[in-house]
Design a protein around this motif. Structure first.
Motif, PDB file in Angstrom:
ATOM      1  N   GLY A 349       3.825  -8.749  -5.238  1.00 12.09           N
ATOM      2  CA  GLY A 349       3.761  -8.568  -3.792  1.00 12.09           C
ATOM      3  C   GLY A 349       2.426  -8.023  -3.319  1.00 12.09           C
ATOM      4  N   TYR A 350       2.020  -6.895  -3.883  1.00 16.11           N
ATOM      5  CA  TYR A 350       0.782  -6.268  -3.412  1.00 16.11           C
ATOM      6  C   TYR A 350      -0.438  -7.177  -3.581  1.00 16.11           C
ATOM      7  CZ  TYR A 350      -2.941  -2.909  -2.686  1.00 16.11           C
ATOM      8  OH  TYR A 350      -4.060  -2.278  -2.229  1.00 16.11           O
ATOM      9  N   ASP A 364       0.389  -6.975   5.570  1.00 17.08           N
ATOM     10  CA  ASP A 364       0.366  -5.780   4.729  1.00 17.08           C
ATOM     11  C   ASP A 364       1.556  -5.741   3.791  1.00 17.08           C
ATOM     12  OD1 ASP A 364       2.474  -4.711   6.258  1.00 17.08           O
ATOM     13  OD2 ASP A 364       1.145  -3.445   7.448  1.00 17.08           O
ATOM     14  N   PHE A 365       1.561  -4.749   2.941  1.00 18.50           N
ATOM     15  CA  PHE A 365       2.566  -4.619   1.894  1.00 18.50           C
ATOM     16  C   PHE A 365       3.286  -3.294   2.084  1.00 18.50           C
ATOM     17  CE2 PHE A 365       3.782  -3.023  -2.323  1.00 18.50           C
ATOM     18  CZ  PHE A 365       4.586  -4.065  -2.757  1.00 18.50           C
ATOM     19  N   ARG A 366       4.600  -3.317   1.969  1.00 22.99           N
ATOM     20  CA  ARG A 366       5.354  -2.080   2.052  1.00 22.99           C
ATOM     21  C   ARG A 366       6.225  -1.944   0.815  1.00 22.99           C
ATOM     22  NH1 ARG A 366       2.066  -0.511   4.657  1.00 22.99           N
ATOM     23  NH2 ARG A 366       1.977   0.266   6.766  1.00 22.99           N
ATOM     24  N   ALA A 367       6.062  -0.823   0.131  1.00 22.52           N
ATOM     25  CA  ALA A 367       6.792  -0.584  -1.110  1.00 22.52           C
ATOM     26  C   ALA A 367       8.297  -0.696  -0.857  1.00 22.52           C
ATOM     27  CB  ALA A 367       6.435   0.808  -1.642  1.00 22.52           C
ATOM     28  N   PRO A 368       9.093  -1.128  -1.793  1.00 16.13           N
ATOM     29  CA  PRO A 368       8.633  -1.504  -3.136  1.00 16.13           C
ATOM     30  C   PRO A 368       8.169  -2.956  -3.257  1.00 16.13           C
ATOM     31  CG  PRO A 368      11.030  -1.561  -3.046  1.00 16.13           C
ATOM     32  CD  PRO A 368      10.549  -1.140  -1.678  1.00 16.13           C
ATOM     33  N   ASP A 369       8.602  -3.849  -2.374  1.00 11.85           N
ATOM     34  CA  ASP A 369       8.302  -5.256  -2.669  1.00 11.85           C
ATOM     35  C   ASP A 369       8.135  -6.144  -1.437  1.00 11.85           C
ATOM     36  OD1 ASP A 369      10.867  -5.283  -1.754  1.00 11.85           O
ATOM     37  OD2 ASP A 369      11.698  -6.474  -3.381  1.00 11.85           O
ATOM     38  N   VAL A 370       7.839  -5.553  -0.284  1.00 11.28           N
ATOM     39  CA  VAL A 370       7.848  -6.358   0.941  1.00 11.28           C
ATOM     40  C   VAL A 370       6.447  -6.773   1.391  1.00 11.28           C
ATOM     41  CG1 VAL A 370       8.348  -6.312   3.408  1.00 11.28           C
ATOM     42  CG2 VAL A 370      10.062  -5.519   1.780  1.00 11.28           C
ATOM     43  N   ARG A 405      -8.909  -8.365  -9.338  1.00  8.48           N
ATOM     44  CA  ARG A 405      -9.454  -7.575  -8.217  1.00  8.48           C
ATOM     45  C   ARG A 405      -8.410  -7.363  -7.128  1.00  8.48           C
ATOM     46  NH1 ARG A 405     -12.267 -11.418  -4.042  1.00  8.48           N
ATOM     47  NH2 ARG A 405     -11.508 -13.415  -4.821  1.00  8.48           N
ATOM     48  N   PHE A 406      -7.371  -8.174  -7.085  1.00  6.34           N
ATOM     49  CA  PHE A 406      -6.353  -8.015  -6.050  1.00  6.34           C
ATOM     50  C   PHE A 406      -5.305  -6.957  -6.407  1.00  6.34           C
ATOM     51  CE2 PHE A 406      -7.414 -12.676  -5.190  1.00  6.34           C
ATOM     52  CZ  PHE A 406      -8.336 -12.329  -4.215  1.00  6.34           C
ATOM     53  N   ALA A 407      -5.382  -6.422  -7.619  1.00  4.83           N
ATOM     54  CA  ALA A 407      -4.399  -5.406  -8.031  1.00  4.83           C
ATOM     55  C   ALA A 407      -4.848  -3.993  -7.683  1.00  4.83           C
ATOM     56  CB  ALA A 407      -4.144  -5.515  -9.532  1.00  4.83           C
ATOM     57  N   GLU A 408      -6.131  -3.846  -7.359  1.00  5.61           N
ATOM     58  CA  GLU A 408      -6.659  -2.500  -7.055  1.00  5.61           C
ATOM     59  C   GLU A 408      -6.056  -1.934  -5.784  1.00  5.61           C
ATOM     60  OE1 GLU A 408     -10.966  -2.209  -6.850  1.00  5.61           O
ATOM     61  OE2 GLU A 408     -11.022  -3.507  -8.638  1.00  5.61           O
ATOM     62  N   ARG A 409      -5.444  -0.776  -5.922  1.00  7.53           N
ATOM     63  CA  ARG A 409      -4.752  -0.188  -4.775  1.00  7.53           C
ATOM     64  C   ARG A 409      -5.687   0.649  -3.903  1.00  7.53           C
ATOM     65  NH1 ARG A 409       1.266  -0.802  -4.441  1.00  7.53           N
ATOM     66  NH2 ARG A 409       1.587  -2.239  -6.161  1.00  7.53           N
ATOM     67  N   ALA A 410      -5.596   0.439  -2.615  1.00  8.81           N
ATOM     68  CA  ALA A 410      -6.322   1.292  -1.673  1.00  8.81           C
ATOM     69  C   ALA A 410      -5.493   2.547  -1.433  1.00  8.81           C
ATOM     70  CB  ALA A 410      -6.539   0.547  -0.374  1.00  8.81           C
ATOM     71  N   GLN A 411      -6.129   3.580  -0.860  1.00 11.72           N
ATOM     72  CA  GLN A 411      -5.415   4.826  -0.610  1.00 11.72           C
ATOM     73  C   GLN A 411      -4.248   4.604   0.346  1.00 11.72           C
ATOM     74  OE1 GLN A 411      -7.594   7.729   1.619  1.00 11.72           O
ATOM     75  NE2 GLN A 411      -6.273   9.413   1.042  1.00 11.72           N
ATOM     76  N   VAL A 412      -4.528   3.955   1.460  1.00  9.26           N
ATOM     77  CA  VAL A 412      -3.498   3.698   2.442  1.00  9.26           C
ATOM     78  C   VAL A 412      -3.018   2.272   2.260  1.00  9.26           C
ATOM     79  CG1 VAL A 412      -2.936   3.668   4.893  1.00  9.26           C
ATOM     80  CG2 VAL A 412      -4.666   5.259   4.043  1.00  9.26           C
ATOM     81  N   THR A 413      -1.772   2.116   1.903  1.00 11.00           N
ATOM     82  CA  THR A 413      -1.237   0.774   1.684  1.00 11.00           C
ATOM     83  C   THR A 413      -0.492   0.351   2.926  1.00 11.00           C
ATOM     84  OG1 THR A 413       0.694   1.719   0.617  1.00 11.00           O
ATOM     85  CG2 THR A 413      -1.130   1.066  -0.789  1.00 11.00           C
TER      86      THR A 413
ATOM     87  N   PRO B 260       2.786  10.645   0.594  1.00 15.45           N
ATOM     88  CA  PRO B 260       3.242   9.895   1.772  1.00 15.45           C
ATOM     89  C   PRO B 260       3.447   8.404   1.515  1.00 15.45           C
ATOM     90  CG  PRO B 260       0.969  10.644   2.038  1.00 15.45           C
ATOM     91  CD  PRO B 260       1.507  11.325   0.832  1.00 15.45           C
ATOM     92  N   PHE B 261       2.691   7.850   0.578  1.00 17.09           N
ATOM     93  CA  PHE B 261       2.783   6.396   0.396  1.00 17.09           C
ATOM     94  C   PHE B 261       3.812   5.981  -0.648  1.00 17.09           C
ATOM     95  CE2 PHE B 261      -1.072   6.994   2.733  1.00 17.09           C
ATOM     96  CZ  PHE B 261      -0.828   6.129   3.782  1.00 17.09           C
ATOM     97  N   ASP B 262       4.555   6.946  -1.134  1.00 14.69           N
ATOM     98  CA  ASP B 262       5.737   6.584  -1.923  1.00 14.69           C
ATOM     99  C   ASP B 262       6.880   6.168  -0.990  1.00 14.69           C
ATOM    100  OD1 ASP B 262       4.295   7.215  -4.109  1.00 14.69           O
ATOM    101  OD2 ASP B 262       5.585   8.832  -4.831  1.00 14.69           O
TER     102      ASP B 262
END
Lengths: 413, 413
Positions: A349-350, A364-370, A405-413, B260-262
């Motif tokens: 997803g991410y 955008d992506f919202r945990a866990p899989d959206v 490179r698309f797996a790298e997580r930013a601080q704010v998802t 917060p992002f959990d």
């Protein structure tokens, strides 16, 4: 079913009565912006309005603008401009503070209006701040919180106990995009003797709302999503007129006082929605909101809803070949202005969202899989929907998202 | 004593090390602005910084600016920039929400830290929102409020009962301009077993403050007075490091969460001052504050204080011939950056201020009888002080204030 073509979309755009509004927004080249449900795009009128507030009202006229530029009444004048978008009377809406603070005020005010009921019902999947704020409020009030899935039978079961003071639900679920039946749920909640608080963050500006007609007691919403007022822009509170003389919120600052300029020592709340105000508001941010609300004054929300439904419907159809799960309700009546999809591989997803962003399609992506895609009828074209859906299908089919490179997580998802 | 002349003042200006800062502010022609203690003047850097946030960060980069432009951490980066002005470590200050909300958080956090003490001591003459918010907070907590005159023996008497959880005082009194001995009062409050909350609205940016060295537990302040961040700009909270793991404020929104992002359902506060944050902040308004704080990074607060004392001293001396009462302490050590005067005729105060405004000298009036004049060393010249004092003496002596047009009250006084 015959698949729609890009040419069909271009024809829809040519006939779209909302099409001229696109030109009133700043939209970067090469970008299809499907994240207006997180942060709305910039109205072209906003920078000038903000600059005028800063340079003329603040810089030149200084403190006198509290009178001459209407600063003191801004929470009310902005509230009155926002009121038609939520089906409220002008004096039932005030603009100020953030969503979190306003939720806190509403939950405590509701608990105080029902002193012999000590339960607040929230929803399991609500945006976290709604849950956290309710937790903070019930703890203070010696009350308890019960969380339910409002889209099933649990809400009715929770209400049956007869101990519920208030129910707080989101009109549109931030993750799934499910649109709730505000009229029906409010009626059911009232029938049980409880009060109804609506969180409008994900519906205001995208979905027609009739707070008065549908009987809501309190409502809270932000202005930086479909209302395009800028990052972290001030939120609003709706207080139904029948509660204006009795609802008591605890952040009892001087802007909610009946006679603030008497500077007396005792807090006496004014008998209007202004009793939900606390202190001075950031007028620089208010100016951007005003520019956006002035634009909405020319918008027919029924047309917005029609186009929103058409766009989400189209996106769902066009992305079906990608084989993703549809999280958003299939029934358009139960869908907000967003489409949420889930990838069968939870790790996919991410990076899929990131791969789309690299192609200029911003969701955008919202945990866990959206995977979330928001549709803003004021500035999106049908061809954008077509191109975005095509891109998504390609990213999934080709495995393009597997690029590390698309797996790298930013601080704010 | 030989009376100072305008020529003397011009010499002082020529030698003033702070003089170059005047050019960094927008100051309308023909105006002597002595109301910076209500709304600070516009820093020339602010419009550009705000425009850049709006047009580049919001308009062009859209939602990605939450990461790339540091939006998420803005409450902390602005807090760290503000920290030196209040004598705090960078991680002890966060910027967000308004003064009223932040006072509410601090009062409730303090009451929770002292569960066996149920009294909050406030001051009789404090700015109303401090009183109203305390009222709202103690009511929720089943506590009571006791109000004292902190400049006399009443505070010690109130503390002697041993039931005081917290004391909330203004560092500088908004009406009289009295500057409190923060170190001494905090020590006395701590000796009694209570916690100390300081309201810095009328001192930050004008008076050196050493929250850590002087032992404060919590502090709250606004940024739109001497910090020149614009009307209603976001406020700040100081939380002493020793309370970072234990102080619990009730507006438990997601920005105060440990992760917060959990997006988990349970509120777990982070162990830093960020636990005093609630929701998203108006970044358009934050941008103006940032411009102002970047200017303050180049300011030596000891020089500000020296010039402030010299200016208030001069204004008191030069206005003595007007025969008004001096409300502000005569002792410079006990005076903030303002001079408050009272007219023997209680009906004369308001029109006197209006007559001065008509002459371009902007001060303000605070009920029931105070004429307030704020002195901002960054953008005021000694010749301004001379001219303002001369104008006041003339308005009083000539009876110019008796013109009926000066009696008309504006909405916001």
């Amino acid at each position: 079913m015959t698949q729609i073509t890009r040419e069909d979309c271009a024809k829809l755009d040519a006939a779209d009565p909302l099409a001229p509004f696109r030109d009133e927004f700043v939209l970067p080249d090469g970008v299809i912006y499907l994240d207006g449900n997180s942060l709305g795009a910039l109205p072209k009128a906003a920078p000038g309005r903000v600059a005028d507030l800063i340079e003329r009202e603040w810089g030149r006229d200084l403190v006198k603008s509290w009178n001459t530029a209407g600063w003191w009444d801004k929470p009310r004048t902005l509230g009155a401009k926002l009121a038609p978008l939520v089906g409220a009377a002008p004096h039932e809406v005030v603009v100020g503070d953030g969503t979190s603070a306003n939720l806190f005020k509403a939950v405590i005010a509701a608990l105080r209006l029902a002193p012999d009921r000590r339960v607040v019902v929230g929803e399991t999947g609500n945006f976290p701040t709604d849950l956290y704020i309710t937790q903070g409020a019930v703890e203070l009030m010696g009350a308890t919180e019960r969380r339910v899935d409002p889209d099933g039978p649990e809400l009715a079961e929770a209400l049956a106990a007869g101990d519920v003071a208030a129910v707080l639900l989101s009109h549109v679920d931030y993750r799934t995009g499910a649109l709730r039946d505000m009229a029906g749920i409010t009626r059911m909640v009232h029938d049980s003797g409880a009060l109804m608080i609506w969180d409008l963050c994900h519906s205001v500006g995208a979905v027609p709302i009739e707070l008065s007609a549908w009987g809501a007691d309190f409502a809270v919403g932000c202005t930086y999503k479909y209302l395009n007022a800028g990052p972290g822009a001030p939120a609003f509170s709706y207080v139904a007129e029948r509660h204006h003389a009795t609802a008591r919120q605890p952040l009892s600052g001087w802007h909610g006082h009946a006679r603030p300029f008497d500077f007396t020592g005792d807090y006496v709340p004014v008998d209007t929605a202004s009793r939900f105000l606390s202190g001075s508001q950031p007028l620089v941010a208010d100016a951007a909101l005003e520019a956006s609300l002035d634009l909405f004054a020319r918008v027919d929300m029924r047309r917005v809803r029609e186009k929103s439904v058409a766009m989400t419907e189209m996106f769902i159809d066009l992305t079906a070949p990608a084989g993703l799960g549809l999280v958003t309700p299939r029934d358009a009546e139960r869908r907000g202005s967003q489409v949420a999809l889930s990838h069968p591989d939870p790790e996919a997803g991410y990076p899929t969202v990131q791969a789309l962003i690299a192609r200029g399609v911003i969701g955008d992506f919202r945990a866990p899989d959206v995977l979330r895609f928001g549709f803003t009828p004021l500035y999106l074209r049908y061809v954008d929907v077509f191109d975005a859906a095509t891109a998504l299908v390609e990213v999934v089919r080709t495995g393009e998202w597997r690029d590390p490179r698309f797996a790298e997580r930013a601080q704010v998802t």
